[in-house]
Design a protein around this motif. Structure first.
Motif, PDB file in Angstrom:
ATOM      1  N   ASN A  84     -26.175 -91.836  11.242  1.00 33.64           N
ATOM      2  CA  ASN A  84     -24.922 -90.382  11.115  1.00 33.64           C
ATOM      3  C   ASN A  84     -23.921 -90.148  12.331  1.00 33.64           C
ATOM      4  OD1 ASN A  84     -25.067 -90.183   7.996  1.00 33.64           O
ATOM      5  ND2 ASN A  84     -26.803 -88.429   8.403  1.00 33.64           N
ATOM      6  N   SER A  85     -22.725 -89.771  12.554  1.00 31.95           N
ATOM      7  CA  SER A  85     -22.205 -89.816  13.937  1.00 31.95           C
ATOM      8  C   SER A  85     -22.286 -90.068  14.772  1.00 31.95           C
ATOM      9  CB  SER A  85     -22.849 -88.685  14.364  1.00 31.95           C
ATOM     10  OG  SER A  85     -22.725 -86.844  12.813  1.00 31.95           O
ATOM     11  N   LEU A  86     -21.610 -91.801  14.121  1.00 31.91           N
ATOM     12  CA  LEU A  86     -22.791 -92.924  15.072  1.00 31.91           C
ATOM     13  C   LEU A  86     -21.730 -93.004  16.227  1.00 31.91           C
ATOM     14  CD1 LEU A  86     -22.705 -95.408  12.034  1.00 31.91           C
ATOM     15  CD2 LEU A  86     -24.629 -95.416  13.870  1.00 31.91           C
ATOM     16  N   LYS A  87     -22.153 -93.337  17.387  1.00 31.32           N
ATOM     17  CA  LYS A  87     -21.241 -93.543  18.581  1.00 31.32           C
ATOM     18  C   LYS A  87     -21.838 -95.014  18.944  1.00 31.32           C
ATOM     19  CE  LYS A  87     -23.969 -89.005  20.366  1.00 31.32           C
ATOM     20  NZ  LYS A  87     -24.726 -88.979  20.898  1.00 31.32           N
ATOM     21  N   PRO A  88     -20.267 -95.923  20.087  1.00 29.93           N
ATOM     22  CA  PRO A  88     -20.378 -96.883  20.653  1.00 29.93           C
ATOM     23  C   PRO A  88     -21.883 -96.880  21.209  1.00 29.93           C
ATOM     24  CG  PRO A  88     -18.600 -95.568  21.047  1.00 29.93           C
ATOM     25  CD  PRO A  88     -19.285 -94.365  20.396  1.00 29.93           C
ATOM     26  N   GLU A  89     -22.935 -96.501  21.259  1.00 25.36           N
ATOM     27  CA  GLU A  89     -23.586 -97.058  22.582  1.00 25.36           C
ATOM     28  C   GLU A  89     -25.078 -97.638  21.489  1.00 25.36           C
ATOM     29  OE1 GLU A  89     -21.628 -93.946  22.444  1.00 25.36           O
ATOM     30  OE2 GLU A  89     -23.585 -92.303  23.628  1.00 25.36           O
ATOM     31  N   ASP A  90     -24.543 -97.308  19.909  1.00 21.57           N
ATOM     32  CA  ASP A  90     -26.194 -97.063  18.894  1.00 21.57           C
ATOM     33  C   ASP A  90     -24.793 -98.319  18.230  1.00 21.57           C
ATOM     34  OD1 ASP A  90     -24.649 -94.235  17.132  1.00 21.57           O
ATOM     35  OD2 ASP A  90     -26.624 -94.708  18.528  1.00 21.57           O
ATOM     36  N   THR A  91     -24.231 -99.572  19.017  1.00 23.17           N
ATOM     37  CA  THR A  91     -24.021-100.720  18.928  1.00 23.17           C
ATOM     38  C   THR A  91     -25.129-101.441  18.905  1.00 23.17           C
ATOM     39  OG1 THR A  91     -21.626 -99.948  18.975  1.00 23.17           O
ATOM     40  CG2 THR A  91     -22.247-102.417  19.504  1.00 23.17           C
ATOM     41  N   ALA A  92     -25.667-102.658  18.508  1.00 28.56           N
ATOM     42  CA  ALA A  92     -26.716-103.209  17.981  1.00 28.56           C
ATOM     43  C   ALA A  92     -27.397-103.822  17.043  1.00 28.56           C
ATOM     44  CB  ALA A  92     -28.142-102.393  18.891  1.00 28.56           C
ATOM     45  N   VAL A  93     -27.679-105.253  17.477  1.00 26.29           N
ATOM     46  CA  VAL A  93     -28.351-105.408  16.010  1.00 26.29           C
ATOM     47  C   VAL A  93     -29.822-104.452  15.336  1.00 26.29           C
ATOM     48  CG1 VAL A  93     -29.619-107.862  15.564  1.00 26.29           C
ATOM     49  CG2 VAL A  93     -27.804-107.856  16.833  1.00 26.29           C
ATOM     50  N   TYR A  94     -30.468-104.359  14.154  1.00 20.89           N
ATOM     51  CA  TYR A  94     -31.212-103.286  14.099  1.00 20.89           C
ATOM     52  C   TYR A  94     -32.026-104.048  14.003  1.00 20.89           C
ATOM     53  CZ  TYR A  94     -28.856 -99.510  15.436  1.00 20.89           C
ATOM     54  OH  TYR A  94     -27.829 -98.917  16.308  1.00 20.89           O
ATOM     55  N   TYR A  95     -33.147-104.120  13.642  1.00 26.03           N
ATOM     56  CA  TYR A  95     -34.318-105.482  12.902  1.00 26.03           C
ATOM     57  C   TYR A  95     -35.542-103.646  12.630  1.00 26.03           C
ATOM     58  CZ  TYR A  95     -32.884-108.751  15.801  1.00 26.03           C
ATOM     59  OH  TYR A  95     -32.099-109.304  16.872  1.00 26.03           O
ATOM     60  N   CYS A  96     -36.647-104.453  11.144  1.00 28.20           N
ATOM     61  CA  CYS A  96     -37.438-103.977  10.836  1.00 28.20           C
ATOM     62  C   CYS A  96     -38.598-104.064  11.486  1.00 28.20           C
ATOM     63  CB  CYS A  96     -37.214-103.008   9.978  1.00 28.20           C
ATOM     64  SG  CYS A  96     -37.733-103.943   8.178  1.00 28.20           S
ATOM     65  N   ASN A  97     -40.249-103.944  11.234  1.00 32.61           N
ATOM     66  CA  ASN A  97     -41.468-103.768  11.655  1.00 32.61           C
ATOM     67  C   ASN A  97     -42.062-103.592  11.921  1.00 32.61           C
ATOM     68  OD1 ASN A  97     -43.174-105.901  12.264  1.00 32.61           O
ATOM     69  ND2 ASN A  97     -41.545-107.189  14.218  1.00 32.61           N
ATOM     70  N   MET A  98     -43.320-103.788  11.626  1.00 31.97           N
ATOM     71  CA  MET A  98     -44.466-102.367  11.816  1.00 31.97           C
ATOM     72  C   MET A  98     -44.022-101.437  13.030  1.00 31.97           C
ATOM     73  SD  MET A  98     -47.627-104.785  10.614  1.00 31.97           S
ATOM     74  CE  MET A  98     -47.774-105.454   8.623  1.00 31.97           C
TER      75      MET A  98
END
Length: 115
Positions: A84-98
């Motif tokens: 929520n309340s996303l900011k330009p600095e949140d721009t990225a590729v998001y991954y999940c892992n252990m």
């Protein structure tokens, strides 16, 4: 065979929201702490949010605390990240892992925050 498949990314204006999903196969998410990571252009991959195997403890990077929320559906073996309340600095590729990042990375999902 372990597979981590991220989805739900996209383009959103500042202040908007997105919900990411990480569908896991090959192991049960309630047996491991799971982490969402992100990698912005020119930067190293960094942890964003972690949920422990019991689901009772959750940790967030200071930059997202109060805006991002990690959860899981054990029946679906899926980990979510509500942003929520996303900011330009949140721009990225998001991954999940252990949490120990010991599994092969999935393809990630691109999140772009801009006006």
């Amino acid at each position: 065979q372990v597979q981590l498949v991220e989805s739900g990314g996209g383009w959103v204006q500042p202040g908007g929201s997105l919900r990411l999903a990480c569908t896991v196969s090959g192991f049960a998410i309630n047996r491991y702490a799971m982490t969402w990571y992100r990698q912005a252009p020119g930067r190293e991959r960094e942890p964003v949010a972690t949920i422990t195997l019991t689901g009772l403890s959750i940790d967030y990077a200071s930059s997202v605390k109060g805006r991002f929320f990690i959860s899981r559906d054990i029946m679906k073996n899926t980990v979510y990240l509500q942003m929520n309340s996303l900011k330009p600095e949140d721009t990225a590729v998001y991954y999940c892992n252990m949490r120990d990042a010991s599994q092969s990375w999935g393809q990630g999902t691109q999140v772009t925050v801009s006006s």
